[in-house]
Design a protein around this motif. Sequence first.
Motif, PDB file in Angstrom:
ATOM      1  N   SER A 124      -9.015   2.526  11.442  1.00  0.00           N
ATOM      2  CA  SER A 124      -7.961   1.463  11.264  1.00  0.00           C
ATOM      3  C   SER A 124      -6.658   2.368  11.124  1.00  0.00           C
ATOM      4  N   CYS A 135      -9.303  -6.505  11.639  1.00  0.00           N
ATOM      5  CA  CYS A 135     -10.171  -7.562  11.669  1.00  0.00           C
ATOM      6  C   CYS A 135     -10.609  -7.993  13.403  1.00  0.00           C
ATOM      7  N   GLY A 162      -4.149 -11.515  11.068  1.00  0.00           N
ATOM      8  CA  GLY A 162      -5.178 -11.224  10.361  1.00  0.00           C
ATOM      9  C   GLY A 162      -4.994  -9.949   9.853  1.00  0.00           C
ATOM     10  N   LYS A 188      -8.068  -8.002  15.904  1.00  0.00           N
ATOM     11  CA  LYS A 188      -6.856  -8.390  16.778  1.00  0.00           C
ATOM     12  C   LYS A 188      -6.701  -7.802  17.865  1.00  0.00           C
TER      13      LYS A 188
END
Length: 489
Positions: A170, A319, A315, A321
């Motif tokens: 991420s 998550c 979010g 998006k």
Amino acid sequence: MKLRSKLSQSLNTGSECVQSGVSSNSFATDNIIIKNLSVCAGDVCLLDSINLTLARGTITALLGASSSGKSLCMRALSASLPANLTQTSGEILLNGFPLSRDHSTLFSHILQNPQSYFNPLFSIQSHCHETLKALHKTYDKSRVYQAFRESGFRSDEIESVLGAYPFMLSGGMLQRAMIAIALLRESPFLLADEPTSNLDAHIQEEILATLLSLRDSKHIGILLITHDVAMAARLADRFYHIDKGHMREITRQQITLPPKIPQLPCPTPMDTPILQARNVCYGYREYIALRCVDTSVLHNANLTLHQGIHTAIIGPSGCGKSTFAKLLSKILTPQSGEITLDSKPVRVFGREFYTQVQILFQDSLASLNPSLCVFENLIEPLVYLLDIHDKPTQLARITPLLERLHLSSTILSAYPTMLSGGELQRVCLLRALILEPKILILDESLSGLDFALQIETIEFLQTLKTITIICITHDISLAHRLCRQFVFL
């Protein structure tokens, strides 16, 4: 709550140190002073008589609007100016003595877009190897693990992070990995250029707590380059403001915080949805150590988009998006469920789909071809999607938008690497708007703009009555300014 308490405790400790004079002197005598530094491109002065002081054990904030010269100041400080720019005057002093020409070992860097920093073909461990090799140091596993722990990784996740490739992590994890690699350099000063602008609020707090911990435990001097004045006001010990290449030192009291914007009511939709996602599912398949691992990202995701009602998808980091955005823009295909545009399945559309739905990605530089000038980047969709080849017609679409996005016409001949982060994001926005799409998807595309430019851009977007916007963001206040409908992932 624990994270915010830890951050508050670090802030209080730092404030006490500054008030007692500990931060700048007791930890170490090292300080760097920039005196009357000017940088020019030919006859154009980009930085004019810059004066700035960095001290170990303190955080110095450099504030300013997009294109004001913040990142250029950082490059001048670390002796990494582009070949077409020249330092015409001034000097940089370390403890009162002029720095040598090669002083790059004094500084480590954290950049705004970690995706651009890492090579997607190499694992994080390979990046560590290359960094140590460039410093003529051997790879020491214990030293690498310590750097990753200090950057905020848990001990039980470091091995998997080192074995991962950049696209498997991420944004927050990539930013931490960049901090860890910066720590391997063991430099006394850290230059952080917009280190949290593309991260959600929770990950932002974690990164800020890490920077504060490094300031206090390793006595690193940090130059924090940011347009987030609220973050700088609560984090930094010293403040400078730069505007059009002119810099001045300011106090904490002189910082103007942005006003809070109340949420406006959502209007009742009166028409048929223009875009609809029903029970959309998607997962990634990855091969780790010769094992196939399926990771579910979206499960039965739904969205209904009506004409003129801008929608925010919010979010935490990781998550799904951006994955949802790629599905809505037909870059990815749902593994189950259906997405329709004007009541037709998107799978039946050909290239004309991309004239109606445009997406702006988070990393603006990676969205443009660096070997083409801005004008050549802009006309690509006109040529390949609308078959517009004559230059007068192309300019007729481009020129009116330049002024509305506060871009100079001279930018058309520039190359992407010559532009600031804010300019790059506006160029990408312009390229999407010249197609006059029905739907515009912004994937963290306004987060790199300073507050004033954000407001101007949002006000401009709200005047485009024929375009409906999907805004994917971690910035709740930005979402409230632009959108009337909210979807939480």
